[in-house]
Design a protein around this motif. Structure first.
Motif, mmCIF file in Angstrom:
data_model
loop_
_atom_site.group_PDB
_atom_site.id
_atom_site.type_symbol
_atom_site.label_atom_id
_atom_site.label_comp_id
_atom_site.label_asym_id
_atom_site.label_seq_id
_atom_site.Cartn_x
_atom_site.Cartn_y
_atom_site.Cartn_z
ATOM 1 N N ALA A 169 5.472 13.111 0.061
ATOM 2 C CA ALA A 169 6.449 12.030 -0.013
ATOM 3 C C ALA A 169 5.643 10.733 -0.066
ATOM 4 O O ALA A 169 4.669 10.574 0.670
ATOM 5 N N VAL A 170 6.019 9.825 -0.951
ATOM 6 C CA VAL A 170 5.252 8.590 -1.152
ATOM 7 C C VAL A 170 6.177 7.391 -1.015
ATOM 8 O O VAL A 170 7.296 7.386 -1.539
ATOM 9 N N ALA A 171 5.704 6.372 -0.299
ATOM 10 C CA ALA A 171 6.490 5.137 -0.144
ATOM 11 C C ALA A 171 5.547 3.974 0.116
ATOM 12 O O ALA A 171 4.462 4.140 0.685
ATOM 13 N N ALA A 172 5.975 2.793 -0.306
ATOM 14 C CA ALA A 172 5.221 1.580 0.018
ATOM 15 C C ALA A 172 5.331 1.332 1.519
ATOM 16 O O ALA A 172 6.386 1.555 2.122
ATOM 17 N N ALA A 173 4.242 0.890 2.116
ATOM 18 C CA ALA A 173 4.215 0.698 3.568
ATOM 19 C C ALA A 173 5.326 -0.244 4.039
ATOM 20 O O ALA A 173 5.973 0.004 5.070
ATOM 21 N N GLY A 174 5.564 -1.319 3.290
ATOM 22 C CA GLY A 174 6.600 -2.269 3.684
ATOM 23 C C GLY A 174 7.978 -1.648 3.684
ATOM 24 O O GLY A 174 8.769 -1.844 4.615
ATOM 25 N N GLU A 175 8.291 -0.873 2.632
ATOM 26 C CA GLU A 175 9.591 -0.210 2.536
ATOM 27 C C GLU A 175 9.757 0.820 3.647
ATOM 28 O O GLU A 175 10.824 0.945 4.252
ATOM 29 N N LEU A 176 8.701 1.566 3.905
ATOM 30 C CA LEU A 176 8.756 2.610 4.933
ATOM 31 C C LEU A 176 8.967 2.010 6.317
ATOM 32 O O LEU A 176 9.719 2.540 7.144
ATOM 33 N N SER A 177 8.331 0.876 6.565
ATOM 34 C CA SER A 177 8.415 0.235 7.878
ATOM 35 C C SER A 177 9.747 -0.473 8.091
ATOM 36 O O SER A 177 10.308 -0.434 9.193
ATOM 37 N N ARG A 178 10.254 -1.142 7.037
ATOM 38 C CA ARG A 178 11.453 -1.964 7.184
ATOM 39 C C ARG A 178 12.748 -1.159 7.164
ATOM 40 O O ARG A 178 13.696 -1.466 7.879
ATOM 41 N N ASN A 179 12.775 -0.128 6.346
ATOM 42 C CA ASN A 179 14.010 0.631 6.168
ATOM 43 C C ASN A 179 14.303 1.527 7.367
ATOM 44 O O ASN A 179 13.402 1.872 8.138
ATOM 45 N N GLU A 214 0.829 -1.205 0.000
ATOM 46 C CA GLU A 214 0.000 0.000 0.000
ATOM 47 C C GLU A 214 0.865 1.256 0.000
ATOM 48 O O GLU A 214 1.870 1.333 0.713
ATOM 49 N N GLU A 215 0.451 2.252 -0.787
ATOM 50 C CA GLU A 215 1.173 3.518 -0.824
ATOM 51 C C GLU A 215 0.798 4.373 0.386
ATOM 52 O O GLU A 215 -0.381 4.572 0.670
ATOM 53 N N MET A 216 1.814 4.894 1.061
ATOM 54 C CA MET A 216 1.622 5.785 2.201
ATOM 55 C C MET A 216 2.138 7.167 1.813
ATOM 56 O O MET A 216 3.199 7.299 1.185
ATOM 57 N N ARG A 217 1.385 8.204 2.194
ATOM 58 C CA ARG A 217 1.770 9.572 1.848
ATOM 59 C C ARG A 217 2.001 10.412 3.097
ATOM 60 O O ARG A 217 1.223 10.342 4.045
#
Length: 411
Positions: free
Chosen positions: A269-279, A236-239
């Motif tokens: 700023a936009v990021a996939a939830a998984g990328e935002l959480s893991r990184n 999911e895209e998070m903004r």
């Protein structure tokens, strides 16, 4: 809302009378505030200046300012008593553009509260209006900075051209039912002082930390851990949208002195939830900084053109978190004769008509005398519990007792 202490030099003067008379004088210069919003062709908003006036309420409270101090951060159940919601005044069109209430406190002091229609002005514009109000209350006959309308400085190009990417206005359907009614949300305020900010800065490399503002680092931090708390699916895209002043230090658009309209954009700023959480936090921080850096004069003109071409679209609301920094808006500098405000902040953590995804950064001094930022937050109950757990886990340098003090108010 702005809170003022008793001032012995103002003995015998009634703040209600002083401010009400000053308002009448101020509105001579800011006469559009006394009008009503109408819609013209293509939903174009305009002000009908027929002198309908604003709403003013006076009140008395049998409490002292000191009794209210511990309950100042929003949400507070008594805030609604400090700004009476006049029936029929909530609308955008054909409604009063300003609602003001002055509440006298026991043993002196008072609270000044204002609700304004954001279509007319942003925080900087409202502070300019209130500064003039303070000048009039102190005996001035005209504003030190004369107000100018000049809305055309932010006009779209002719013909309108969208030349930049604007993910903040993407049309994203709520297919997963993430939009929860506001009354089902939990509202809390969090204080971030020097020790909390220092702990967060240590989560990113020193060179990135030194080159980033407190606003950028704190926004990236809240975005990341808010995402973890709401537990969206990984794809999911998070903004994260942040209000950027077009009249700031870079002079992105030539705005005349005295302009009191809106002058900001909300890049995303936009990021996939998984990328935002893991990184690591540096991942979110770089995205936030890039979104702000994208704001140029061309970007601002592109936003204006998008408004025209798409008929004033709403910002994306699904999986969106919006932050607005009021620390430097100078609301606390407004002086009606009793001195500067001892505390000032938005009355709640949400904005009328939104689903509760906006947080305001308010200047705040805690009981220890530490200057920091108070941030109202709004989340579903399970997500709020997870959010608090994540914050306590990340701010490791604090004792268990200090951790519990991070949550300063809840409802």
């Amino acid at each position: 809302m702005q809170f003022y202490r008793n001032n012995p030099s103002m003995e015998g003067k009634d703040p209600v009378k002083v401010i009400r008379e000053a308002l009448a004088k101020t509105l001579v210069f800011y006469y559009p505030f006394a009008g009503r919003l109408k819609e013209g062709p293509n939903r174009k908003l305009m002000v009908e200046c027929a002198g309908q006036g604003i709403l003013f309420t006076e009140a008395d409270a049998d409490v002292t300012l000191e009794q209210l101090v511990d309950a100042l951060p929003p949400p507070s159940h008594w805030f609604e008593e400090l700004l009476f919601d006049v029936p029929g005044s909530r609308g955008i069109l054909n409604c009063p553009l300003l609602l003001v209430q002055v509440t006298r406190l026991k043993f002196g002091g008072f609270i000044f509260a204002i609700r304004f229609n954001h279509t007319m002005s942003d925080a900087q514009g409202v502070v300019q209006f209130l500064t003039t109000l303070g000048e009039m209350a102190s005996g001035a006959s005209a504003p030190f900075i004369p107000p100018v309308w000049e809305r055309h400085v932010f006009n779209a190009s002719d013909p309108p051209r969208v030349t930049c990417s604007h993910p903040e206005y993407d049309e994203v359907p709520d297919t997963k039912g993430t939009m929860i009614p506001l009354h089902e949300m939990v509202h809390r305020s969090f204080f971030f002082g020097p020790s909390e900010i220092s702990a967060i800065r240590k989560l990113v490399p020193p060179d990135l930390s030194h080159g980033s503002s407190t606003f950028e680092i704190l926004s990236a931090f809240l975005w990341k851990y808010r995402t973890i708390a709401v537990q969206p699916e990984a794809n999911e895209e998070m903004r994260l949208m942040c209000a950027v002043n077009a009249r700031g230090k870079h002079n992105l658009v030539e705005v005349p002195a005295g302009y009191y309209g809106n002058g900001f954009v909300v890049p995303a700023a936009v990021a996939a939830a998984g990328e935002l959480s893991r990184n690591p936090l540096s991942y979110a921080l770089k995205l936030v900084r890039k979104a702000k850096e994208n704001v140029t004069e061309e970007y601002i003109r592109s936003v204006a053109s998008l408004m025209v071409i798409r008929g004033r679209p709403h910002i994306t609301v699904v999986n969106t978190f919006v932050v607005s920094d009021l620390r430097h808006a100078r609301f606390q500098e407004v002086d009606f004769g009793w001195g500067k405000a001892v505390y000032t902040a938005v009355a709640s953590g949400v904005v009328e008509g939104t689903p509760g995804f906006i947080s305001f950064y308010n200047p705040f001094t805690n009981k220890k005398g530490e200057n920091g930022v108070m941030i109202p937050f709004c989340l579903p109950a399970p997500a709020m519990e997870k959010f608090v757990e994540e914050l306590d886990g990340m701010l490791k340098g604090k004792s268990r007792e200090n951790k519990s003090q991070l949550i300063t108010s809840s409802l």
